[in-house]
Scaffold this motif. Structure first.
Motif, PDB file in Angstrom:
ATOM      1  N   VAL A   1     -29.730 -20.312 -31.260  1.00 18.28           N
ATOM      2  CA  VAL A   1     -28.935 -19.708 -32.328  1.00 18.28           C
ATOM      3  C   VAL A   1     -29.466 -20.112 -33.700  1.00 18.28           C
ATOM      4  O   VAL A   1     -29.596 -19.277 -34.606  1.00 18.28           O
ATOM      5  CB  VAL A   1     -27.446 -20.094 -32.184  1.00 18.28           C
ATOM      6  CG1 VAL A   1     -26.655 -19.705 -33.424  1.00 18.28           C
ATOM      7  CG2 VAL A   1     -26.861 -19.429 -30.943  1.00 18.28           C
ATOM      8  N   VAL A   2     -29.774 -21.402 -33.884  1.00 17.69           N
ATOM      9  CA  VAL A   2     -30.263 -21.876 -35.176  1.00 17.69           C
ATOM     10  C   VAL A   2     -31.619 -21.252 -35.509  1.00 17.69           C
ATOM     11  O   VAL A   2     -31.858 -20.829 -36.649  1.00 17.69           O
ATOM     12  CB  VAL A   2     -30.331 -23.413 -35.206  1.00 17.69           C
ATOM     13  CG1 VAL A   2     -31.086 -23.904 -36.442  1.00 17.69           C
ATOM     14  CG2 VAL A   2     -28.930 -24.003 -35.195  1.00 17.69           C
ATOM     15  N   GLU A   3     -32.517 -21.188 -34.525  1.00 16.79           N
ATOM     16  CA  GLU A   3     -33.813 -20.553 -34.765  1.00 16.79           C
ATOM     17  C   GLU A   3     -33.649 -19.106 -35.204  1.00 16.79           C
ATOM     18  O   GLU A   3     -34.266 -18.651 -36.180  1.00 16.79           O
ATOM     19  CB  GLU A   3     -34.669 -20.608 -33.494  1.00 16.79           C
ATOM     20  CG  GLU A   3     -35.406 -21.900 -33.278  1.00 16.79           C
ATOM     21  CD  GLU A   3     -36.471 -21.751 -32.212  1.00 16.79           C
ATOM     22  OE1 GLU A   3     -37.644 -21.521 -32.575  1.00 16.79           O
ATOM     23  OE2 GLU A   3     -36.133 -21.844 -31.016  1.00 16.79           O
ATOM     24  N   ASN A   4     -32.817 -18.366 -34.494  1.00 11.32           N
ATOM     25  CA  ASN A   4     -32.625 -16.952 -34.804  1.00 11.32           C
ATOM     26  C   ASN A   4     -31.974 -16.772 -36.176  1.00 11.32           C
ATOM     27  O   ASN A   4     -32.399 -15.938 -36.985  1.00 11.32           O
ATOM     28  CB  ASN A   4     -31.754 -16.301 -33.728  1.00 11.32           C
ATOM     29  CG  ASN A   4     -31.566 -14.816 -33.960  1.00 11.32           C
ATOM     30  OD1 ASN A   4     -32.524 -14.068 -34.070  1.00 11.32           O
ATOM     31  ND2 ASN A   4     -30.312 -14.375 -34.045  1.00 11.32           N
ATOM     32  N   PHE A   5     -30.948 -17.581 -36.445  1.00 12.45           N
ATOM     33  CA  PHE A   5     -30.239 -17.475 -37.718  1.00 12.45           C
ATOM     34  C   PHE A   5     -31.158 -17.801 -38.891  1.00 12.45           C
ATOM     35  O   PHE A   5     -31.141 -17.125 -39.924  1.00 12.45           O
ATOM     36  CB  PHE A   5     -29.029 -18.411 -37.707  1.00 12.45           C
ATOM     37  CG  PHE A   5     -28.174 -18.314 -38.942  1.00 12.45           C
ATOM     38  CD1 PHE A   5     -27.217 -17.315 -39.075  1.00 12.45           C
ATOM     39  CD2 PHE A   5     -28.315 -19.236 -39.977  1.00 12.45           C
ATOM     40  CE1 PHE A   5     -26.424 -17.228 -40.209  1.00 12.45           C
ATOM     41  CE2 PHE A   5     -27.523 -19.156 -41.112  1.00 12.45           C
ATOM     42  CZ  PHE A   5     -26.582 -18.154 -41.222  1.00 12.45           C
ATOM     43  N   THR A   6     -31.967 -18.836 -38.740  1.00  8.99           N
ATOM     44  CA  THR A   6     -32.887 -19.226 -39.809  1.00  8.99           C
ATOM     45  C   THR A   6     -33.907 -18.125 -40.066  1.00  8.99           C
ATOM     46  O   THR A   6     -34.219 -17.805 -41.216  1.00  8.99           O
ATOM     47  CB  THR A   6     -33.592 -20.544 -39.466  1.00  8.99           C
ATOM     48  OG1 THR A   6     -32.623 -21.545 -39.191  1.00  8.99           O
ATOM     49  CG2 THR A   6     -34.469 -21.000 -40.614  1.00  8.99           C
ATOM     50  N   LEU A   7     -34.449 -17.554 -38.994  1.00  5.79           N
ATOM     51  CA  LEU A   7     -35.419 -16.464 -39.132  1.00  5.79           C
ATOM     52  C   LEU A   7     -34.804 -15.304 -39.915  1.00  5.79           C
ATOM     53  O   LEU A   7     -35.422 -14.753 -40.842  1.00  5.79           O
ATOM     54  CB  LEU A   7     -35.868 -16.000 -37.747  1.00  5.79           C
ATOM     55  CG  LEU A   7     -36.806 -14.783 -37.703  1.00  5.79           C
ATOM     56  CD1 LEU A   7     -38.158 -15.142 -38.314  1.00  5.79           C
ATOM     57  CD2 LEU A   7     -36.976 -14.285 -36.285  1.00  5.79           C
ATOM     58  N   LEU A   8     -33.580 -14.945 -39.572  1.00  4.10           N
ATOM     59  CA  LEU A   8     -32.932 -13.795 -40.208  1.00  4.10           C
ATOM     60  C   LEU A   8     -32.556 -14.081 -41.662  1.00  4.10           C
ATOM     61  O   LEU A   8     -32.781 -13.247 -42.544  1.00  4.10           O
ATOM     62  CB  LEU A   8     -31.686 -13.407 -39.412  1.00  4.10           C
ATOM     63  CG  LEU A   8     -31.924 -12.883 -37.995  1.00  4.10           C
ATOM     64  CD1 LEU A   8     -30.602 -12.738 -37.253  1.00  4.10           C
ATOM     65  CD2 LEU A   8     -32.670 -11.554 -38.023  1.00  4.10           C
ATOM     66  N   THR A   9     -31.974 -15.250 -41.923  1.00  8.48           N
ATOM     67  CA  THR A   9     -31.539 -15.543 -43.288  1.00  8.48           C
ATOM     68  C   THR A   9     -32.723 -15.821 -44.211  1.00  8.48           C
ATOM     69  O   THR A   9     -32.684 -15.463 -45.395  1.00  8.48           O
ATOM     70  CB  THR A   9     -30.562 -16.728 -43.327  1.00  8.48           C
ATOM     71  OG1 THR A   9     -31.102 -17.831 -42.602  1.00  8.48           O
ATOM     72  CG2 THR A   9     -29.226 -16.335 -42.730  1.00  8.48           C
ATOM     73  N   ARG A  10     -33.789 -16.403 -43.676  1.00 12.17           N
ATOM     74  CA  ARG A  10     -34.981 -16.573 -44.510  1.00 12.17           C
ATOM     75  C   ARG A  10     -35.574 -15.211 -44.857  1.00 12.17           C
ATOM     76  O   ARG A  10     -36.016 -14.983 -45.987  1.00 12.17           O
ATOM     77  CB  ARG A  10     -36.030 -17.439 -43.814  1.00 12.17           C
ATOM     78  CG  ARG A  10     -37.209 -17.772 -44.731  1.00 12.17           C
ATOM     79  CD  ARG A  10     -38.263 -18.623 -44.047  1.00 12.17           C
ATOM     80  NE  ARG A  10     -39.272 -19.056 -44.995  1.00 12.17           N
ATOM     81  CZ  ARG A  10     -40.302 -18.317 -45.390  1.00 12.17           C
ATOM     82  NH1 ARG A  10     -40.462 -17.086 -44.898  1.00 12.17           N
ATOM     83  NH2 ARG A  10     -41.176 -18.780 -46.277  1.00 12.17           N
TER      84      ARG A  10
END
Length: 339
Positions: free
Chosen positions: A148-157
């Motif tokens: 979840v953190v990897e995906n969220f970081t990718l999207l928000t970055r």
């Protein structure tokens, strides 16, 4: 875990170390002042103008129809809340006040000023982007946290970099101006947890501050708490459904020679409800030199800020107060003398 606020099941009184003088915890204005809400599905020209206008006046805005699914936002909120509900034994090895660690769980002691503490616990991830091998130090619980953190970081970055490209278009900078060292430093993701507080009127979740980085994208959660400085007062940020809160950091103010503002903000606590928010920060590389871009400097508009290496700016950040835009201009001269 004994220093973690959330590790105590309930708080019936506020320890003295969390109590602030009344003039430091002034209540927010009762006036209704809303952050601009920018619909990113509108025309590119309209969105660009709205971001620039918000950046010049408030330094804060909210974005909707940003392309990040509601499911991804819900997953990030859920896994953050689930982490802070885990038994202490599952979190104790992460506890650290060492700010050089890539992954750490810490309490309000990181923001100590005069011995006072802030009513906040935080799980922080700081790593090169893309993530690569950095996840080896990440907690393995909750079981979906890494994914979840990897995906969220990718999207928000990705959202942050698109906002920066829109700013470049609107201000006459090359579209890739922030693609290299200026936006290529560590990505930091903070999962902030503010437990229910027995007396919110005499303490703070986070102190008044400006972010030292380039830009922050915040998933604010459903419980209000964020407040933004405006015209000598504080305004409450009311969360908008499916929206991110975006604010400009001090490096963006420096690059634009003060055209865009990095504005003070703080977090208040709640007596009945805990609040969990997630903030992703875009930062320069450590060795990146940052100063006003040539496009914002002329004889009529000389540089307001010194050029500094980002690592030097960070080193001095907690020593010299750099809260408001005015303080940033004044005190960067002090920073220059220290480096």
């Amino acid at each position: 875990m004994e220093n973690m606020i959330h590790s105590t099941p309930s708080h019936t009184s506020l320890p003295d170390c969390f109590v602030f003088p009344a003039d430091q915890v002034l209540p927010a204005s009762s006036a209704v002042v809303s952050l601009p809400v920018i619909d990113m599905s509108r025309s590119r020209d309209e969105v660009r103008r709205a971001i620039l206008n918000a950046g010049k006046e408030l330094g804060f805005f909210q974005v909707i129809n940003h392309g990040i699914s509601e499911q991804a936002m819900q997953d990030m909120a859920a896994v953050g809340e689930e982490f802070f509900r885990l038994p202490a034994a599952d979190k104790v090895e992460l506890c650290s006040e060492d700010v050089t660690k890539g992954t750490q769980l810490f309490s309000g002691t990181t923001y100590e000023t005069g011995g006072e503490r802030y009513w906040r616990d935080c799980l922080r991830f700081a790593y090169d982007f893309p993530v690569g091998n950095c996840t080896k130090d990440w907690p393995d619980k909750p079981h979906r946290l890494l994914e979840v953190v990897e995906n969220f970081t990718l999207l928000t970055r990705g959202l942050a970099m698109e906002l920066l490209r829109l700013l470049c278009e609107g201000m006459g900078l090359p579209l890739d101006y922030f693609e290299g060292h200026l936006g290529g430093g560590y990505v930091t993701l903070d999962i902030n947890h503010y437990p229910a507080c027995p007396n919110p009127s005499i303490t703070l979740g986070l102190p008044p501050h400006c972010d030292r980085d380039l830009m922050a994208v915040l998933l604010p959660g459903q419980v209000p708490g964020l407040e933004v400085a405006y015209n000598g007062d504080w305004i409450k940020v009311q969360p908008v459904s499916r929206a991110f809160v975006v604010n400009f950091g001090q490096q963006l103010e420096v690059v634009t020679n003060g055209t865009l503002k990095s504005v003070e903000h703080r977090v208040m606590t709640n007596s009945a409800l805990a609040r969990t928010s997630v903030a992703m920060f875009i930062a320069p590389t450590e060795d990146c030199f940052i100063g006003p871009a040539a496009e914002f400097v002329s004889e009529e508009n000389p540089p307001c800020y010194h050029t500094l290496r980002f690592r030097d700016f960070k080193r001095i950040y907690n020593v010299v107060k750099l809260g408001s835009s005015l303080n940033l201009r004044t005190n960067l001269r002090k920073v220059q003398k220290e480096t």
